[in-house]
Design an enzyme around this catalytic site. Sequence first.
Site: not given
Length: 310
Positions: A34-35, A190, A192, A216, A222-223
């Site tokens: 059941d993980m 920028k 967002r 960063d 990745g945008g």
Amino acid sequence: MKLLAGNSNRPLAEAIAAYLDVPLARCSVKRFADMEIFVELQENVRGEDVFIVQSTSFPANDHLMELLILIDACRRSSARRITAVIPYFGYARQDRRTAGRTPISAKLVSNLITESGADRVLTLDLHAGQIQGFFDIPTDNLFAAPVLARDIKERMPEGERMVVSPDVGGVVRARALSKRLETTLAIVDKRRDRPGESEVMNIIGEVRGRSCILIDDIVDSGGTLCNAAEALLANGANEVSAYITHGVLSGGAVSRIANSKLKELVITDSIQPTEAVKVARNIRVVSIAPLLGEAISRTATESSVSSLFD
């Protein structure tokens, strides 16, 4: 010293063990049908100084539960001290309330790690420095800057390079690297509009004729990086590379970066690279195993960790 590893980044744990010349302790981390996660320590840790290497990367919840159960197993086996070595601390971007009726999940995860029995935490480039204060146990936040700066110096001409912060929030991090490299600094301003998307507005600083280095802590979709690279090149930069500590690279990020105008994306192995990352034409991985290994060694011997960054 005993060095344990979960399943999130086994190659990094093995590299740390090789640096320390200490074998990884025998440990079984399994899943039931059941993980549910089951951990069994296969050697004695009573009275030992135990270090558990486990990034809480994708799948974050599974790897977090592995870490908590490993800590509990060591505590119940009478380990003298347990240090959670978390190269990538998941949930770090949820470090404050961004709207009404939302959680501060980074604090919750910190509480879980503390209550499970960890005596101290060793992590790398936290998304927000104040997360150190979320833990009620000693926390060392390492910086990948020395590793990244060394790589930049080896590969990029001194007079051409320029450090660029991809947003205003990362200026402190970019300034620290700029100081190490003794170079100038620029900032990408920028806006967002919605999560996962970003629109570059303008560049603060003169980048014409320079080899720009975007710095960063996390690259996810990745945008932001791709848009920043286009804006820098449009403003006269010769080339644009990016140095990022944690390569989350979710969804179609690898394909997006491979088809972008970035000359190169350099990430560390704080998160185990996928096969797509390994074969990408412009993504390269540098190891932070020596940095983590040295920090673990100094913690074990009660030496200064902060002197690593002097």
